[in-house]
Design an enzyme around this catalytic site. Structure first.
Site, PDB file in Angstrom:
ATOM      1  CB  ALA A   1      -0.930  -0.005   1.204  1.00 35.92           C
ATOM      2  CE1 TYR A   2       5.463   5.572   2.698  1.00 40.48           C
ATOM      3  CE2 TYR A   2       7.151   4.019   1.991  1.00 40.48           C
ATOM      4  CZ  TYR A   2       6.788   5.281   2.410  1.00 40.48           C
ATOM      5  OH  TYR A   2       7.743   6.262   2.530  1.00 40.48           O
ATOM      6  CB  ALA A   3       5.469   0.373  -2.606  1.00 38.78           C
TER       7      ALA A   3
ATOM      8  CB  THR B   1       0.877   6.094  -1.648  1.00 36.63           C
ATOM      9  OG1 THR B   1       2.023   5.899  -0.793  1.00 36.63           O
ATOM     10  CG2 THR B   1      -0.332   5.400  -1.050  1.00 36.63           C
TER      11      THR B   1
END
Length: 244
Positions: free
Chosen positions: A152-154, A156
């Site tokens: 999820a972080y990557a 974004t």
């Protein structure tokens, strides 16, 4: 810009990489507006560190995902310092989870700050930054090295990469560079939180230089892009000690 004081806005500058970036740009001779989201005391610590070292800085709060608040932040920089030359957008949030288990409310929070926040800040930056200036977004090396738990972080930050590369072309003719810095594992509370020592040691060993990055390593790259690096444009600079 010769003979004119250069001015930088650094978002997320109350701690970690953002604080190191603010201190470095101030040491480079820029007046710095230290942005924070929720911790005025830490932001004032950054300002105090800069002013005690002989630099010029002040602090201001904004939610990076709120257009009116970000516009007011840029207004403030122009009122206090006369213009804006550099925007270093370090503000961001991280949440780790396997994709299958992620609470979608966390995904939405990541998207709001990291994607919408970057879009809103970049929108104001591209309208305000003076000729000869630089816009520097923050991505992550995890987009490339694809560590489990970071989906999820990557995702974004992959969006940040896309915005960066396209915006660099949209400012054609204005002598403004647009790049992103993509740190690898860096010893900040954001990175270290929730990780056991074995995990930290493993991630430190991934780089051929066999250590974690430190915020000053990342600030050095920002300083380069904000100042002398006028022929680096539309790039994602992997600042990670050689992790592939």
């Amino acid at each position: 810009m010769t003979g004119q004081q250069r001015v930088a806005i650094v978002t997320g500058a109350s701690g970690g990489i953002g604080r190191a970036v603010a201190e470095r740009l101030a040491a480079d001779g820029m007046s710095v507006l230290v942005h924070y989201a929720g911790n005025p005391a830490r932001a004032e610590e950054t300002v105090r560190a800069i002013t005690e070292a002989g630099g010029t800085a002040s602090a201001a709060r904004a939610d990076v995902a709120e257009e009116s608040e970000v516009a007011a932040l840029f207004d403030l920089a122009e009122q206090r310092y006369g213009g804006i030359d550099v925007v270093a957008h370090t503000a961001g949030v991280m949440h780790l989870s396997p994709l299958a288990d992620l609470d979608l409310a966390e995904f939405d929070r990541l998207h709001r700050t990291n994607v919408r926040g970057t879009f809103v800040v970049d929108q104001q930056a591209v309208r305000r930054v003076r000729q000869g200036g630089a816009i520097i977004n923050f991505s992550t090396s995890v987009v490339k090295i694809a560590l489990p738990g970071y989906a999820a972080y990557a995702a974004t930050k992959g969006a940040v990469d896309a915005m960066t590369l396209i915006l660099a072309k949209e400012v054609r003719g204005r002598d403004i560079t647009v790049n992103a810095v993509a740190p690898g594992p860096t010893a900040t509370p954001l990175f270290l939180d929730g990780k056991d020592q074995a995990t930290v040691d493993h991630m430190a060993s991934m780089a051929p230089l066999e250590r974690l990055g430190v915020p000053e390593d990342i600030a050095e790259a920002v300083s380069f892009l904000a100042g002398p690096a006028r022929w680096i444009n539309g790039q994602v600079i992997y600042t990670n000690g050689g992790i592939i």
